[in-house]
Design an enzyme around this catalytic site. Structure first.
Site, PDB file in Angstrom:
ATOM      1  N   VAL A  45      40.133   6.119 -19.624  1.00  0.00           N
ATOM      2  CA  VAL A  45      39.567   7.306 -20.281  1.00  0.00           C
ATOM      3  C   VAL A  45      40.364   8.554 -19.902  1.00  0.00           C
ATOM      4  O   VAL A  45      40.664   9.398 -20.754  1.00  0.00           O
ATOM      5  CB  VAL A  45      38.067   7.466 -19.952  1.00  0.00           C
ATOM      6  CG1 VAL A  45      37.512   8.745 -20.571  1.00  0.00           C
ATOM      7  CG2 VAL A  45      37.281   6.260 -20.440  1.00  0.00           C
ATOM      8  N   CYS A  46      40.736   8.665 -18.630  1.00  0.00           N
ATOM      9  CA  CYS A  46      41.521   9.829 -18.199  1.00  0.00           C
ATOM     10  C   CYS A  46      42.872   9.856 -18.899  1.00  0.00           C
ATOM     11  O   CYS A  46      43.337  10.913 -19.322  1.00  0.00           O
ATOM     12  CB  CYS A  46      41.727   9.816 -16.680  1.00  0.00           C
ATOM     13  SG  CYS A  46      40.192  10.000 -15.757  1.00  0.00           S
ATOM     14  N   GLY A  47      43.489   8.691 -19.016  1.00  0.00           N
ATOM     15  CA  GLY A  47      44.771   8.621 -19.714  1.00  0.00           C
ATOM     16  C   GLY A  47      44.651   9.088 -21.144  1.00  0.00           C
ATOM     17  O   GLY A  47      45.478   9.869 -21.635  1.00  0.00           O
TER      18      GLY A  47
END
Length: 163
Positions: A45-47
């Site tokens: 998700v952060c990516g």
């Protein structure tokens, strides 16, 4: 702990951006700043979230804003992640003391030892004009940031630009 609400003065910080360079909130004073706290460099998700912000970075710049990502990962981890994702904005390491800056913004999850997925738009004078926390597993996107920047620019146009 809840994140700092709009109207709060943004806590000052100086964090490593690279192994030999630091960046301070004070360095960015005079333009809006987007602070994107996120849990971890290599999480899916952060990516996706950081890749989205990288893609729309020109829109942030058109609004006169600077973007920084902040997590508790170290500078070498950030360097590898930024290189892999071809990111064109600084990732700051809130590594030691771990999560100290995130905690000042109310965006540190002490039990897990990670940052919340929290967003802040700080105005030219260093006051938070918008904040938002997304569930860890959900990419908050950029709509809220863009709306906050639009409102901010409507109330105080960028220097040198006629209203």
């Amino acid at each position: 702990m809840t994140v700092l609400p709009p109207g709060s003065v943004a806590p000052q910080f100086t964090l490593p951006a690279t192994p030999d360079q630091k960046l301070s909130l004070a360095d960015m004073r005079g333009s809006p700043v987007i602070l994107a706290f996120y849990p971890a460099d290599w999480s899916p998700v952060c990516g996706d979230q950081m890749a989205l912000y990288n893609e729309i970075l020109p829109e942030f710049h058109r609004a006169g804003a600077q973007l920084v990502g902040i997590s508790v990962d170290g500078v070498w981890c950030h360097a590898a992640f930024a290189n892999d994702r071809k990111l064109h904005f600084p990732l700051l390491a809130d590594f030691e003391p771990k999560g100290e800056v995130a905690a000042r913004y109310g965006a540190y999850r002490k039990i897990e030892g990670i940052c919340e997925r929290a967003l802040f738009v700080v105005d030219r004078e260093g006051v938070i004009c918008w904040s938002y926390v997304s569930p860890l597993g959900i990419n908050p996107g950029a709509d809220g940031i863009l709306e906050a920047l639009d409102k901010l620019n409507a109330r105080s146009p960028a220097q040198g630009v006629l209203p």
